[in-house]
Write an enzyme that holds these catalytic residues in place. Structure first.
Site, PDB file in Angstrom:
ATOM      1  N   HIS A  86      11.738  28.694  -2.609  1.00 60.47           N
ATOM      2  CA  HIS A  86      10.783  28.064  -3.527  1.00 60.47           C
ATOM      3  C   HIS A  86      11.030  26.571  -3.540  1.00 60.47           C
ATOM      4  O   HIS A  86      12.161  26.118  -3.691  1.00 60.47           O
ATOM      5  CB  HIS A  86      10.932  28.631  -4.946  1.00 60.47           C
ATOM      6  CG  HIS A  86       9.941  28.018  -5.880  1.00 60.47           C
ATOM      7  ND1 HIS A  86       8.664  28.510  -6.016  1.00 60.47           N
ATOM      8  CD2 HIS A  86      10.019  26.935  -6.675  1.00 60.47           C
ATOM      9  CE1 HIS A  86       8.000  27.752  -6.865  1.00 60.47           C
ATOM     10  NE2 HIS A  86       8.793  26.790  -7.285  1.00 60.47           N
ATOM     11  N   ASP A 165       4.074  33.402 -18.095  1.00 62.05           N
ATOM     12  CA  ASP A 165       4.226  32.106 -17.436  1.00 62.05           C
ATOM     13  C   ASP A 165       2.880  31.508 -17.073  1.00 62.05           C
ATOM     14  O   ASP A 165       2.667  30.305 -17.195  1.00 62.05           O
ATOM     15  CB  ASP A 165       5.097  32.219 -16.180  1.00 62.05           C
ATOM     16  CG  ASP A 165       5.156  30.875 -15.459  1.00 62.05           C
ATOM     17  OD1 ASP A 165       5.682  29.932 -16.064  1.00 62.05           O
ATOM     18  OD2 ASP A 165       4.629  30.755 -14.343  1.00 62.05           O
ATOM     19  N   ARG A 172       1.199  23.976 -20.718  1.00 65.01           N
ATOM     20  CA  ARG A 172       2.099  22.835 -20.486  1.00 65.01           C
ATOM     21  C   ARG A 172       1.395  21.741 -19.699  1.00 65.01           C
ATOM     22  O   ARG A 172       1.595  20.552 -19.935  1.00 65.01           O
ATOM     23  CB  ARG A 172       3.348  23.301 -19.739  1.00 65.01           C
ATOM     24  CG  ARG A 172       4.302  24.113 -20.608  1.00 65.01           C
ATOM     25  CD  ARG A 172       5.322  24.850 -19.758  1.00 65.01           C
ATOM     26  NE  ARG A 172       6.066  23.960 -18.883  1.00 65.01           N
ATOM     27  CZ  ARG A 172       6.525  24.287 -17.680  1.00 65.01           C
ATOM     28  NH1 ARG A 172       6.332  25.505 -17.194  1.00 65.01           N
ATOM     29  NH2 ARG A 172       7.193  23.426 -16.962  1.00 65.01           N
ATOM     30  N   SER A 187      10.176  29.150 -15.726  1.00 64.82           N
ATOM     31  CA  SER A 187       8.876  29.430 -15.115  1.00 64.82           C
ATOM     32  C   SER A 187       9.071  29.871 -13.655  1.00 64.82           C
ATOM     33  O   SER A 187       8.566  30.910 -13.224  1.00 64.82           O
ATOM     34  CB  SER A 187       8.021  28.158 -15.180  1.00 64.82           C
ATOM     35  OG  SER A 187       6.909  28.241 -14.334  1.00 64.82           O
ATOM     36  N   LYS A 191       9.220  34.191 -12.088  1.00 62.06           N
ATOM     37  CA  LYS A 191       8.352  34.710 -11.020  1.00 62.06           C
ATOM     38  C   LYS A 191       9.173  35.215  -9.843  1.00 62.06           C
ATOM     39  O   LYS A 191       8.874  36.252  -9.262  1.00 62.06           O
ATOM     40  CB  LYS A 191       7.365  33.624 -10.576  1.00 62.06           C
ATOM     41  CG  LYS A 191       6.274  33.381 -11.612  1.00 62.06           C
ATOM     42  CD  LYS A 191       5.389  32.202 -11.271  1.00 62.06           C
ATOM     43  CE  LYS A 191       6.072  30.894 -11.527  1.00 62.06           C
ATOM     44  NZ  LYS A 191       5.213  29.715 -11.574  1.00 62.06           N
TER      45      LYS A 191
HETATM   46  N1  URA Z   1       6.431  25.276 -10.648  1.00 58.63           N
HETATM   47  C1  URA Z   1       6.363  26.346 -11.466  1.00 58.63           C
HETATM   48  O1  URA Z   1       6.106  27.453 -11.036  1.00 58.63           O
HETATM   49  N2  URA Z   1       6.617  26.165 -12.769  1.00 58.63           N
HETATM   50  C2  URA Z   1       6.926  24.967 -13.300  1.00 58.63           C
HETATM   51  O2  URA Z   1       7.148  24.885 -14.477  1.00 58.63           O
HETATM   52  C3  URA Z   1       6.979  23.860 -12.438  1.00 58.63           C
HETATM   53  C4  URA Z   1       6.726  24.049 -11.110  1.00 58.63           C
END
Ligand code: URA
Length: 429
Positions: A86, A165, A172, A187, A191
């Protein structure tokens, strides 16, 4: 049903720097997902978290509550180990495209459940959708079958994965609370943990084009995420990497796919190759394959074979001509000399204004739009020759894209060298 807590009490607690209890966290995340806690209440709580932070226990519990808001995937039935990557997001960050097939070519399954871009950082799905026929939406059965057959899948994360999320991230985004380290970490990790990968490598970007402009903040974010992953039983490592200038020579969907294919063919810009190989080595080691050299699979065509199979499995034609924008405009170097600086954020905003990104969720993007770089910092440039080429189907966008690039680069006298920053700044395990 009566609720066990009052949202205002929870907001006041965090406002007054009290740690939230496990029960308060479980409730507020669940109640927000159910619509019992209102957007304005969650916005106030997110701002209190941004200002006052969270303890490791609170972040860990918040992450668990977001995972519990949805379904979890299960890759334990696969015959291969799984590893995922990621990136916290950057300009010209097309690394997933060569990386997923590269790692899969060594027998490791790479489930890359991705998102679309919002703002100046491009989304991997938007990039791949410039390949004619390619589709991002796959069922769980299709994902599992492709992981078993091809080894690599890049597809849309289903709505069932961490729905708390999805709702919170959108909130946000419009309330100035994206940059809170506990909220970014929970966040991303909710995932990734819900996705069920066995190993995870995080590419935490630092610099003007990243969420984290400062290396100490990036280190704290990386440490927080590595701890969350490790606590959840996922082998997690983070690399801190430079995002002061764009990665490679392109920012924009089809432009980036073209560059990724060059890397898979054994060429491509050295920084894209370096980061792809560094992240691949970490993913392979975390999946138990520290006995192989990923650079070799770029040179001998194995990674390209897996790329072609991965594109075909999702309906794409790897041999099809990629879309090109109808119009181009050159930005010229102002003088002879050495390119000292080329700001990542400005290039990202320019690409976005040219039509490569979207201002609102659900908007269409232009496949061919973006920015092509003709030099990277440290390269010799000639006054009057193209420094950047802007691409778009809608030439009325050039003016605002050029405006975004004002002050974004400087040319040093010949013989001077810009300050060199290594691409991989640190490793956190
Ligand atoms: N990417 C995400 O999935 N969440 C965040 O809060 C910031 C970047």
């Amino acid at each position: 049903m009566s609720e066990p807590f009052d949202a205002v009490d929870v907001i006041r607690a965090k406002r007054d720097r009290r740690e939230l209890s496990d029960a308060e966290i479980d409730w507020v995340v669940d109640a927000y997902t159910r619509g019992v806690v209102a957007d304005e209440q969650m916005a106030a709580l997110a701002m209190a978290i941004l200002l006052n932070g969270m303890s490791r226990r609170e972040i860990s519990r918040w992450t668990a509550a977001m995972i519990a808001s949805g379904e979890r995937m299960d890759f334990s039935g696969l015959s291969r180990p799984t590893a995922d990557k990621h990136s916290t997001g950057g300009v010209g960050d097309k690394i997933t495209l060569p990386l997923a097939p590269l790692v899969a070519s060594f027998g490791v399954a790479v489930p890359q459940l991705s998102g679309r871009g919002l703002g100046h950082t491009g989304g991997t799905l938007d990039k791949l959708e410039s390949v004619p026929g390619w589709r991002a939406e796959l069922s769980t059965e299709e994902i599992l079958a492709q992981l078993e057959d091809v080894g690599a899948v890049v597809c849309a994360a289903g709505a069932a994965l961490a729905p708390a999320d999805k709702k919170l991230y959108a909130l946000r985004d419009v309330t100035g609370t994206v940059e809170a380290i506990p909220l970014i970490a929970s966040s991303i990790m909710s995932k990734k943990i819900a996705e069920g990968t066995g190993a995870l490598v995080l590419d935490v970007k630092v610099g003007s084009g990243a969420f984290m402009k400062d290396v100490e903040d990036a280190r704290e974010l990386a440490r927080t995420m590595v701890d969350l992953g490790t606590d959840a039983g996922v082998r997690t490592v983070a690399l801190l990497t430079d995002m002061a200038t764009p990665l490679g020579l392109t920012a924009g969907n089809a432009l980036e796919v073209r560059e990724a294919v060059e890397v898979l063919a054994g060429g491509g810009p050295p920084d894209v190759v370096e980061l792809t190989v560094a992240l691949a080595a970490e993913m392979l080691a975390a999946a138990g394959r520290d006995d192989v050299d990923p650079a070799e699979a770029l040179r001998d065509g194995r990674a390209m074979d897996t790329w072609r199979a991965m594109i075909r499995a999702q309906g794409g034609d790897p041999d099809a001509e990629l879309p090109r924008a109808r119009e181009t405009h050159h930005v010229l170097a102002p003088a002879d000399g050495v390119l000292g600086r080329l700001d990542a954020l400005a290039v990202g905003v320019a690409a976005w204004r040219l039509g490569a990104g979207r201002a609102r969720q659900g908007e269409a993007v232009q496949a061919g739009a973006g920015v092509e770089l003709h030099a990277k910092p440290g390269a010799v440039v000639r006054g009057g020759e193209p420094l950047l080429t802007l691409h778009t189907d809608t030439p009325e966008r050039f003016e605002r894209a050029v405006a975004a690039l004002e002050g974004a680069y400087d040319v040093l006298p010949e013989g001077d060298r810009p300050l060199e920053q290594p691409l991989v700044i640190d490793r956190i395990a």
